[in-house]
Design an enzyme around this catalytic site. Structure first.
Site, PDB file in Angstrom:
ATOM      1  N   ASP A 140       0.839  -1.191   0.000  1.00  0.00           N
ATOM      2  CA  ASP A 140       0.000   0.000   0.000  1.00  0.00           C
ATOM      3  C   ASP A 140       0.885   1.255   0.000  1.00  0.00           C
ATOM      4  O   ASP A 140       1.943   1.247  -0.639  1.00  0.00           O
ATOM      5  CB  ASP A 140      -0.934  -0.033   1.219  1.00  0.00           C
ATOM      6  CG  ASP A 140      -2.292   0.601   0.935  1.00  0.00           C
ATOM      7  OD1 ASP A 140      -2.332   1.822   0.729  1.00  0.00           O
ATOM      8  OD2 ASP A 140      -3.307  -0.119   0.917  1.00  0.00           O
ATOM      9  N   HIS A 221      -3.753   5.939   3.290  1.00  0.00           N
ATOM     10  CA  HIS A 221      -4.441   4.724   2.849  1.00  0.00           C
ATOM     11  C   HIS A 221      -3.788   3.466   3.417  1.00  0.00           C
ATOM     12  O   HIS A 221      -4.470   2.551   3.904  1.00  0.00           O
ATOM     13  CB  HIS A 221      -4.425   4.697   1.314  1.00  0.00           C
ATOM     14  CG  HIS A 221      -5.325   3.694   0.684  1.00  0.00           C
ATOM     15  ND1 HIS A 221      -4.946   2.372   0.500  1.00  0.00           N
ATOM     16  CD2 HIS A 221      -6.563   3.807   0.155  1.00  0.00           C
ATOM     17  CE1 HIS A 221      -5.922   1.725  -0.120  1.00  0.00           C
ATOM     18  NE2 HIS A 221      -6.913   2.561  -0.338  1.00  0.00           N
ATOM     19  N   SER A 554     -11.111  -1.001  -1.001  1.00  0.00           N
ATOM     20  CA  SER A 554      -9.830  -0.960  -0.280  1.00  0.00           C
ATOM     21  C   SER A 554     -10.017  -1.259   1.196  1.00  0.00           C
ATOM     22  O   SER A 554      -9.144  -1.844   1.838  1.00  0.00           O
ATOM     23  CB  SER A 554      -9.196   0.429  -0.408  1.00  0.00           C
ATOM     24  OG  SER A 554      -8.555   0.608  -1.634  1.00  0.00           O
TER      25      SER A 554
END
Length: 780
Positions: A140, A221, A554
């Site tokens: 990520d 994220h 996600s």
């Protein structure tokens, strides 16, 4: 009725792409533009004179150009920056099997553990010791290591099998890792090459945003997904007062390793992703979580897809790989990451919401959603305006510099969703003098809503409410409204609901394999956040928050990654396919009203094209009774069945494959779901037969009986045998499923082009359920 024609067009496009990516040996290009390429090499061809593959590659293939990565675990080969002419020359070497151009990918952007059926000191949490010592690798944007979610308090030593490192870099040292965050690396070769080729510096500032040449997370994220999968228990967690409570990941005692492959403002490059897969498996991870994919809803063939290739190498070595289904729903055939060895996860809602009411001047109240935490409007009414009345698309979308201050100053502005970020529209409104914003969905988003931490008083509404607001504004010269923010509400019904944005089937590459595999919580998920950016992610948002609330597949993916860690801890001998099977065959089809799950975009019942096998249900997955296992040889047979040749298969599997003279059927891959494809040109009665094998992981002496459900008129299913008997010595049983369709009576759904049913095996305690999809397809 045939499956929509765009399926055939997509397959044709991918067929053509295969030729473009395997140019003939005599191919010559007229341009000398330097690009990044990934080369697949037969590693057994290395001459013994070279001490390593790197020495061989740099001497024989890429000299004097720059090698970015050398791959030697899940994939053998290298990536390098070359001209197309140089790439064509390298391809002509007999040891080079394939080449593909580096491609940019995009990220597919608490209460959810309880919603999945996890409870303290009981069930899967207790049986797996909360995932203790299982290692999850997260590919990520990196990690913000100081967060309480990554505390190693009361954790034992790092597992001795761990071979990874904590890589130092900008504002990141070895001391940032601990017994929880046991490893961190960053992969910037592909990103930096692309930046240099575009005239920039290595790790540059993008729109004056911060980025770190290290594993430190500048985007948020990666921190969010990592803590969703395996964050520790954190008390008094919230996002500006929203979702207040105890935050924890699905596998709170699992260990984490962060592999930074995505860079703020510039995405994620295939060459870096493949390098991270290669390194993570060599480091010793048990689970890989990757919430990354194409942003166009089109899936490349497996041999051109480094996520599929890297994942195959990982799965072949016993590593479970969870991937996101993409956020291009509710359109059909929008699911991505469709390789059958991947576990592909769509998104659903949970029973928590953040409502905001819009009160109109005529007394009507419309329902919306918001995470706004600033100064409220306190019931004051303001004029309501819709800039889209002018007919200008940019104004209706509240794009930068599109709003007339004379029109919006001192007013609440209705903005249509789309094109620019949702929260950025509020900045545009604020800049033009507006006091608030209502974000209205269009037809494509339907009634699907996600909460945003808006910088001005604002909320989102569905398409129906948006139409009502616009009609209200048009009905008179002056209309007024206010927004009331109601905080956090728990116990929302119905839930789960399939999120409108969640990627949908059918599978655009091989429709015989149903994708997504299942759904998990992916709407308004609270998890840890970075200090490098505010909760909106906007450069101008200077707020700091320990936790943030995000939505997307996600967010769903790491729920399944954490679940896999729990199952791996409870059943260390289970293969990745067995773990996926346990989740799929025990998945739930009902919401908390005990009714069939619905589709958020339409409010109508959802189908397996939306949710796969159903919603993750960890209350049942630890003890599934039977599992559908899949070996590496089974995957090779599947690749043979879809027409891949020996060298093409070797690109994926690393080893040469010999396909049988009689071509296998792709429908015979031992998948927990069943899809029967019929030729749309066929008339009358047609039959398809698939074979499945189940392995007993429950009580040794068991008898399972068959139940077939919910198949409509025109379709019949016959299963032989209809009873499976297991003993101490007989742990595997096979059965044949014959699906018969009579086109004279068959009526396929207008939207999906399919009909759906299921078959279940039950011993009185366990119910092992497989969805059945019946559809027609035009043959090319």
């Amino acid at each position: 009725m045939a499956v929509p024609t765009h399926l055939c067009k997509s397959l044709l496009l991918l067929f053509l792409l295969s030729f473009l990516s395997f140019p003939p040996k005599t191919l010559s290009y007229s341009t000398n533009t330097i690009k990044t390429y990934i080369f697949r090499v037969d590693e057994s061809s290395k001459p013994s004179i070279f001490p390593s593959h790197y020495h061989w590659y740099s001497s024989a293939f890429a000299n004097p150009v720059q090698i970015l990565h050398v791959y030697d675990t899940v994939f053998h080969g290298f990536s390098a920056t070359l001209t197309p002419d140089q790439a064509a020359t390298v391809l002509r070497h007999p040891s080079v099997l394939a080449v593909f151009e580096d491609r940019r990918r995009q990220l597919h952007t608490t209460r959810s553990p309880q919603f999945l059926g996890l409870r303290n000191q009981q069930g899967l949490w207790s049986g797996s010791d909360y995932g203790s010592d299982v290692i999850i690798g997260v590919l990520d944007t990196g990690v913000w290591p100081e967060r309480r979610s990554f505390s190693d308090r009361n954790l034992g030593p790092v597992p001795s099998r761990w071979k990874g490192i904590c890589e130092s870099g900008v504002q990141f040292t070895r001391a940032h890792c601990n017994r929880k965050l046991i490893g961190a690396r960053f992969f910037a070769g592909g990103h930096e090459a692309a930046t240099r080729l575009n005239g920039g510096s290595a790790i540059q500032l993008v729109n004056a945003t911060v980025e770190y040449r290290s594993p430190r997370d500048a985007d948020g994220h990666g921190t969010h997904t990592a803590s969703t999968a395996a964050g520790r228990h954190v008390f008094q967690a919230s996002m500006a007062g929203y979702a207040l409570g105890i935050a924890k990941g699905v596998a709170p005692k699992a260990r984490l390793a962060a592999y930074k492959v995505c860079w703020k403002g510039s995405g994620c490059f295939d060459s870096d992703i493949l390098a991270a897969f290669d390194r993570a498996v060599a480091d010793g991870v048990d689970v890989i979580s990757i919430s990354i994919g194409g942003g166009d809803g089109v899936s490349a063939p497996y041999y051109l897809d480094p996520i599929a290739i890297g994942a195959y190498g990982a799965v072949s070595k016993g590593v479970f790989v969870s991937s996101s289904a993409g956020n291009d729903g509710p359109n059909g055939m929008s699911v991505t990451n469709v390789a059958p060895w991947l576990t592909t996860v769509g998104a659903g809602t949970i029973d928590r919401n953040f409502p905001a009411d819009i009160i109109l001047g005529d007394g009507r109240k419309l329902a919306g959603v918001s995470l706004y935490s600033g100064k409220p409007l306190n019931g004051k009414m303001f004029p309501l305006v819709y800039p889209g009345k002018s007919g200008m698309l940019s104004a209706s979308l509240c794009m930068e510099n599109s709003l007339d201050p004379n029109l919006v100053k001192g007013k609440i502005v209705i903005c249509d969703r789309g094109s620019n970020p949702r929260v950025a529209k509020g900045l545009v409104v604020n800049k033009a003098g507006g006091v608030g914003m209502i974000l209205a969905n269009g037809i494509s988003n339907g009634e699907g809503l996600v909460g945003d931490a808006h910088v001005i008083p604002a909320c989102a509404v569905g398409a129906k409410e948006g139409d009502q607001l616009k009609a209200y504004v048009s009905s008179s010269a002056l209309r007024t409204a206010t927004i009331v923010f109601r905080g956090t509400v728990i116990g929302v019904k119905p839930a789960p609901v399939v999120a409108s944005f969640s990627g949908r089937g059918p599978n655009g590459l091989n429709p015989e394999i149903l994708k997504p595999d299942l759904i998990a919580p992916g709407v308004n998920i609270l998890a840890a956040w970075t200090d490098a950016v505010g909760p909106t992610g906007l450069d101008s948002d200077a707020r700091k928050t320990e936790f943030n609330i995000l939505s997307g597949t996600s967010m769903a993916c790491p729920h399944v990654s954490g679940a896999a860690a729990l199952l791996k801890s409870a059943h260390p001998d289970w293969s990745p396919a067995a773990i996926r099977s346990a989740m799929m065959t025990t998945a739930s089809l009902a919401n908390n009203l005990q009714q069939p799950m619905t589709d958020e975009s339409t409010g109508k019942p959802s189908t397996p094209y939306d949710f796969g096998s159903g919603h993750l249900n960890l209350d049942q997955a630890m003890d599934p009774g039977l599992v559908y296992d899949i070996t590496n040889d089974d995957y090779v047979s599947f690749l043979c069945s879809v027409g891949y040749g020996q060298k093409t298969i070797q690109v994926i599997t690393k080893t040469p494959a010999k396909c049988p003279l009689r071509k296998p059927s792709p429908g015979n891959l031992n998948y927990p779901s069943i899809t029967a494809l019929f030729d749309s040109a066929a008339r009358g009665v047609s039959s398809k037969t698939v074979i499945r094998t189940v392995t007993n992981v429950g009580p040794p002496n068991s008898i399972y009986r068959l139940k077939v459900e919910a198949l409509p008129k025109g379709v019949s299913v016959t299963v032989k045998p209809s009873r499976l008997v297991f003993s101490e010595t007989e742990k595997k049983r096979s059965f044949a499923v014959m699906v018969t369709a009579d086109t004279r009576n068959l009526v396929l759904d207008d939207k999906t082009g399919a009909v759906f049913g299921s078959l279940s095996w039950s011993d009185g305690k366990h119910v092992v359920r497989s969805p059945i999809v019946v559809t027609q397809i035009e043959t090319l």
